[in-house]
Design an enzyme around this catalytic site. Sequence first.
Site, mmCIF file in Angstrom:
data_model
loop_
_atom_site.group_PDB
_atom_site.id
_atom_site.type_symbol
_atom_site.label_atom_id
_atom_site.label_comp_id
_atom_site.label_asym_id
_atom_site.label_seq_id
_atom_site.Cartn_x
_atom_site.Cartn_y
_atom_site.Cartn_z
ATOM 1 N N THR A 1 0.858 -1.600 -0.102
ATOM 2 C CA THR A 1 -0.430 -0.143 -0.132
ATOM 3 C C THR A 1 1.536 1.140 -0.414
ATOM 4 O O THR A 1 0.631 2.209 -1.137
ATOM 5 C CB THR A 1 -0.830 -0.064 1.117
ATOM 6 N N LYS B 1 13.077 0.721 0.474
ATOM 7 C CA LYS B 1 11.714 0.219 0.658
ATOM 8 C C LYS B 1 10.996 2.198 -0.281
ATOM 9 O O LYS B 1 11.874 3.034 0.874
ATOM 10 C CB LYS B 1 11.375 0.340 1.877
ATOM 11 N N ASP C 1 0.341 -4.659 12.908
ATOM 12 C CA ASP C 1 0.508 -5.068 11.245
ATOM 13 C C ASP C 1 0.888 -6.157 11.615
ATOM 14 O O ASP C 1 1.700 -7.054 10.018
ATOM 15 C CB ASP C 1 0.979 -4.177 10.323
#
Length: 470
Positions: free
Chosen positions: A55, A77, A176
């Site tokens: 996302t 990332k 998460d």
Amino acid sequence: MRSLRSAVGAWLAFERLLLRVPVPSWNLGPGNPRQRARPAWLQQYELVGKIGEGTYGLVYLARRQQPLHRGVRIAIKKFKQSKEGDGVSPTAIREIMLLRECIHDNIVKLVNVHINYVDMSLYLAFDYAEHDLYEIIRHHREKLSSPINQYTVKSLLWQILNGLNYLHSNWIIHRDLKPSNILVMGDGEEQGVVKIGDFGLARVHQAPLKPLCDNGVVVTIWYRAPELLLGAKHYTSAVDMWAVGCIFAELLTLKPLFQGIEDKNGQNPFQLDQLDKIFKTLGHPTADRWPTLLNLPFWQANRNLIQGRKYENPGLYSIVQQPAKSPAFDLLSKMLEYDPAKRISAAQALDHQYFRTEPLPGRNALVPGSPGEKVVHYPARPVDYSTDFDGSTAPPQSNTNLAPQQQQRGEHMMQVPAMHQPLHLPAIQRMPQNNMNNFSSVNQQGRRKEPDSGNQNYNNYQPLNKSRRM
């Protein structure tokens, strides 16, 4: 507490600075994006390919080019711009804020942070982990058609709890946890060591105390605790422990325990199908079992709908195929306790009898658990060799440093390791949890303190340094 406020204030000032940095006028030149002038920091890396997409951005595999680290693989990332288009993603800022302070063997290590001022995209460089639990579970389910050996399950779970206990002791909720966010090192000195990753949804809680429900929906639905599904205004680190329980069950059965279908209409946290899957396995919650249940917003609003469904409860033990009185089932059931106040904590779980019975957990989770047992050669995370850092597709770059087998299959061919050496669990030391003022400090350079090579107990916490500033 004063030092915490100072640290938060300093970080907020840094955040405002990031959001207001002017974009320099660069002469990018015409043509393909790959022909554009690249910033100096990007020349530190040789791109290998893309290893993930989510996302919030993309994850790439690269090699470091600096003389001291040449050829060392690293995960980079790249965050997407914020939805407002006015600077760095708040998700990225949160992840940097936490990971630059978290130093622990079972937490992914943030190596560097880079900003591309052309499009205000942010790049985070991490130590590269070749495996994750999602791929390990899938390999056993689809390729081997055999369960994960007890030693590996126990070692993976112990290390997850070890890292989580460090976070919770420092008032951090991950929010998460799922198999794809649990990384496992594939080679080198840290072979088989678990790293908890992806801190985009992580939060500091209880300092200051405020409702976390304002943050919206958290935790991937299959691993979401029932108090979140029922609209709890306040929740605690117990939501992470529910997720770990779901992961534990998945390691045992090779399939998700509560595989609900998410209703994505709006941001309503109430998910009837997911609750349905939970109740079919664990039975209906009751006020006797969960006293605060009656105060949850979506329990009151949907009580008749929920209680109108009748289940023939097969029992959790029959699904995970563990005897009801076994240590494994006892630990799992305590992780999946409905009442968050009664749910086992990470610190308590580390002391559970499950980890004190044979086979004992070890630092390297990927080695055989007993003599004569075959080594499982897990494939590395898949790599898309056709994607550039800017997201454009391009021919693969040189992969001359890869072994021929890796070029063909994208797999890491591990050497047969030695047998595992169990941890000395009675020597476990943990951080105090009563308040934030009890934090110990890392060394002044903020570097990881390497564990004593003569001590098989690697549970050496390197907690947050309250003297440092965010």
